[in-house]
Enzyme design. Structure first.
Site, short mmCIF file in Angstrom:
data_model
loop_
_atom_site.label_atom_id
_atom_site.label_comp_id
_atom_site.label_asym_id
_atom_site.label_seq_id
_atom_site.Cartn_x
_atom_site.Cartn_y
_atom_site.Cartn_z
N PHE A 256 2.40 8.50 -0.96
CA PHE A 256 1.75 7.17 -0.68
C PHE A 256 0.08 7.48 -0.81
O PHE A 256 -0.63 6.43 -0.68
CB PHE A 256 1.98 6.87 0.70
CG PHE A 256 3.29 6.56 0.97
CD1 PHE A 256 4.29 6.06 -0.04
CD2 PHE A 256 3.92 6.96 2.28
CE1 PHE A 256 5.48 5.98 0.33
CE2 PHE A 256 5.05 6.83 2.53
CZ PHE A 256 5.96 6.28 1.54
N TRP B 16 0.89 -1.16 -0.06
CA TRP B 16 0.14 0.07 -0.01
C TRP B 16 0.80 1.08 0.02
O TRP B 16 0.55 2.37 -0.60
CB TRP B 16 -0.93 0.02 1.38
CG TRP B 16 -1.58 1.27 1.37
CD1 TRP B 16 -2.97 1.74 0.80
CD2 TRP B 16 -1.33 2.41 2.23
NE1 TRP B 16 -3.27 2.64 1.15
CE2 TRP B 16 -2.36 3.35 2.21
CE3 TRP B 16 -0.22 2.66 3.07
CZ2 TRP B 16 -2.36 4.57 2.76
CZ3 TRP B 16 -0.09 4.01 3.79
CH2 TRP B 16 -1.29 4.89 3.48
N HIS B 17 2.14 1.04 0.63
CA HIS B 17 2.88 2.45 0.71
C HIS B 17 3.58 2.61 -0.54
O HIS B 17 3.73 3.89 -0.77
CB HIS B 17 4.12 2.10 1.75
CG HIS B 17 3.58 2.36 3.16
ND1 HIS B 17 2.96 1.20 4.02
CD2 HIS B 17 3.42 3.28 4.13
CE1 HIS B 17 2.76 1.74 5.04
NE2 HIS B 17 2.78 2.98 5.03
N GLY B 18 3.64 1.84 -1.31
CA GLY B 18 4.11 2.22 -2.76
C GLY B 18 4.55 0.97 -3.60
O GLY B 18 4.51 -0.13 -3.16
#
Lengths: 469, 248
Positions: free
Chosen positions: A469, A325-327
């Site tokens: 993000f 999800w962060h990247g």
């Protein structure tokens, strides 16, 4: 439009005056706030305002239809459609190039090279946050936890409200919709707390985070191989402080801005580096994301109900997806995997620890947890595994003298870590002291603090880390 | 006394024989505001089912105790007049002291309805605590005279709406004063920001105004606090590292 800028100050002053002048007309007030939020979002790239509006419309319609549908199978299809489409949009903008690149690599491995186009798309700011918020709203309506919003305007405002739009916190419908239903009120405690949080956030972002980023962290992580162990150690400690000060500053300012408009957001950080276990760390770090992952991913996967193996499996899946999800990068996945692995080890340790073994002192748990988190920050910050490995190898290089870290930077690192050991709810305590001051006295104090912060900040302000993000 | 058989009504005036001029109002119980109630004796409980043969030893015989039937309560009647002569009774003819009337709602004002979804188990859920204006503090009392000059009212208002209005006024004044102070003591920042704007008619005007404003305040010495703070900060940054990082 970044929070710590002059243009945002003028924007907010206009919004503040207009919103409170519409205090007695709640619907008009909300409509104005929606328009202001679109201006805020469109300032960055107006083309994606349509995406925001479309997402709000779609999720409002799905939630409304789910609430009106009695057939269970239809409701399930609707919720599945909602989750798939929301995640599809997120995947398209955020992960298309990443997965396409993986596909090309995979085909090359089998000697079947093909030209698959990479779109090089601009990632809409905050898409991860408002997508997760939309999913949580529809799932909560499906589960019967919250009623569907009374109007489209409420859903629009919930998803677009500018304080939390680009970097959270992920505010759920159960927190915001009841507040939208009534005329917001302000009291002096709330206003004092909000102004102190904004000043504190500006200090953390523009002084500590920016100074550490430009003076130490960016240089060390750019070329770890040419730095010695002291610089690298200071660099990772500095990044731990930088990312906390950066992200919690954004959250503090967002919470403060919303409070000045009469709305309350949930807590998002709670002195995370004083945790004595990784499980505790996730109760204190980015609380709105960790509770989202718990409620909408970990528990639907089975949570801790199916025995030790399935619990550890669910933890790992949750943290791997949380990392993704962060990247769109394998380093983020590895970051999540490291957290998931250590969380599983903690779970196993609690299960199988011999009963007669003495309990560790809290300070030992704190030091171990902090260093595990720092190790994971190396993966999080490095642009590739090679850079992360070079960073880790550099810890053996004690012959190169420290070139970047200075006593002042050590002081900032100490300050950033030291603020975790303040008494809990320190800002609230200061609020109790100052909330009854007359307005000119409080304004003078606030102006002095802001003046000092402005005098200390380096030229130019980098965007908040979590914008990407 | 007009009719001996009639019960005393609340409005009857009674003359005291020893004091012909004194007239008192006797205390008479008011009729109850609900209708008369009569009680019927409860129906006897149903007989227990017969115990199957062979189980008598395992189960004790059922108790033979029966509740005594309730006596029907007599209907309420107004009390009979007192047999004691009125003259033998002592009455205080002086008017009763005035009773201070109050509305119970003053002591216990109804709580405003709160939406159920906001009531969380965790009181720490929201980052901004739901605090009220509370009592005065020492700081508040020390500066109260100053606050009154600019319209702050430190005493608690009667209603939540009035308190909210005052809080909004207080917040707006804080924001206004701090922005004005920053415009005076930090005019350099406004000038720096204006110089980064893309050249257009409006932004050029703003740049000129901001530049002029900053120059005049600099001449008057208003930029001194910020400049000194900045210099001190840069010196502290350079501490312990020789000439590297010293302010230029």
């Amino acid at each position: 439009m970044l929070f710590p800028t002059m243009i945002f100050l003028f924007f907010f002053l206009i919004v503040y005056v207009a919103a409170w002048s519409l205090e007695r007309q709640n619907a008009n007030r909300k409509f104005f706030l929606v328009l202001a939020s679109w201006v805020f979002y469109g300032w960055w790239d107006w083309r994606f305002v349509g995406l925001l509006i479309g997402s709000a419309l779609f999720n409002w319609w799905i939630a409304r239809t789910i609430a009106r549908t009695e057939r269970r199978s239809t409701r399930k299809w609707l919720i599945a459609l909602d989750v798939v489409l929301n995640l599809g949009v997120l995947a398209f903008f955020k992960y298309y190039d990443f997965f396409t690149a993986q596909l090309i690599e995979g085909l090359r491995f089998f000697h079947w090279e093909r030209d698959v186009p990479l779109l090089q798309m601009i990632l809409p700011v905050g898409i991860s946050f408002f997508t997760f918020q939309a999913i949580s709203y529809v799932v909560d309506v499906h589960r019967g936890k919250v009623p569907p919003a009374k109007s489209l305007l409420d859903v629009m405002l919930m998803m677009s409200f500018f304080p939390h739009l680009v970097a959270g916190p992920i505010v759920r419908a159960s927190d915001l919709l009841p507040q939208f239903a009534q005329t917001p009120k302000l009291n002096r405690g709330m206003a004092t707390h909000a102004l102190l949080l904004i000043a504190w956030g500006l200090f953390k972002k523009t002084v500590i985070a920016s100074e550490l980023a430009t003076g130490l962290v960016d240089k060390v992580f750019f070329d770890p191989a040419s730095h010695g162990a002291v610089d690298l150690l200071a660099g990772v400690y500095g990044y731990a402080v930088q990312i906390y000060c950066d992200f919690s500053a954004y959250t503090d300012i967002a919470i403060g801005l919303a409070a000045l408009l009469g709305y309350r957001f949930p807590r998002n950080f709670d002195q995370p580096y004083r945790s004595t276990s990784l499980q505790e760390f996730w109760r204190r770090w980015h609380i709105s994301l960790s509770t989202w992952l718990r409620d909408y991913l970990y528990i639907p996967l089975g949570g801790g109900r199916g025995g030790l193996f399935s619990t550890c499996r669910n933890i790992m899946i949750t943290m791997l997806l949380g990392g993704l999800w962060h990247g769109a990068s394998w380093t983020f996945v590895a970051w999540g995997g490291l957290h998931g692995g250590v969380l599983s080890i903690e779970r196993l340790w609690r299960q199988f620890k011999p009963a007669h073994w003495p309990k560790w002192p809290a300070i030992v748990g704190l030091i171990i947890t902090f260093h595990v988190v720092c190790l994971s920050w190396i993966l999080f910050r490095s642009e590739s595994f090679d850079m992360a490995l070079a960073y880790l190898k550099g810890f053996g290089n004690w012959s190169t003298p420290a070139m970047e870290v200075t006593p002042f930077l050590w002081l900032l690192i100490g300050l950033g870590l030291g603020m975790h050991f303040l008494p809990p709810r320190a800002v609230e305590r200061v609020t109790q002291m100052f909330r009854n001051l007359p307005s000119p006295v409080f304004a003078c104090g606030l102006a002095v603090v802001l003046l000092l912060v402005d005098a200390m900040r380096p030229e130019g302000i980098a965007p908040f880390i979590y914008y990407q993000f | 006394m007009t009719d001996d058989k009639r019960p005393i009504a609340p409005d009857d005036k009674i003359a005291i024989e020893d004091s012909p001029g004194a007239v008192v109002t006797p205390k008479v119980e008011e009729p109850l505001p609900f209708p008369e109630q009569t009680f019927e004796p409860a129906a006897p409980p149903p007989a227990p089912p017969p115990i199957p043969s062979g189980l008598e030893s395992a189960n004790p015989p059922p108790s033979t105790w029966q509740p005594a039937p309730l006596e029907p309560r007599p209907p309420w009647r107004p009390p009979e007049p007192s047999p004691t002569p009125v003259s033998a009774q002592t009455f205080d003819a002086s008017p009763p002291p005035p009773v201070e009337t109050f509305d119970a709602r003053d002591l216990h004002p109804p709580a405003p309805p709160s939406p159920p979804a906001l009531e969380r188990v965790d009181p720490d859920h929201f980052a901004i605590a739901e605090t009220d204006d509370g009592a005065d503090t020492v700081l508040d009392r020390s500066f109260a005279w100053f606050g009154r000059i600019v319209g702050d009212q430190t005493e608690l208002a009667e209603s939540a709406a009035a308190r909210a209005e005052r809080a909004l006024g207080w917040t707006s004044r804080v924001i206004l004063f701090s922005v004005l102070l920053m415009l005076v003591f930090n005019a350099k920042s406004l000038q720096s920001w204006a110089s980064t704007l893309p050249p257009q008619w409006g932004t050029e005007t703003l740049r000129l105004v901001a530049g002029e404003w900053a120059d005049r305040l600099q001449d008057a010495g208003f930029d001194e606090p910020r400049r000194r703070a900045h210099t001190a900060y840069e010196k502290s940054k350079a501490m312990g590292q020789g000439t590297r990082g010293a302010p230029q």
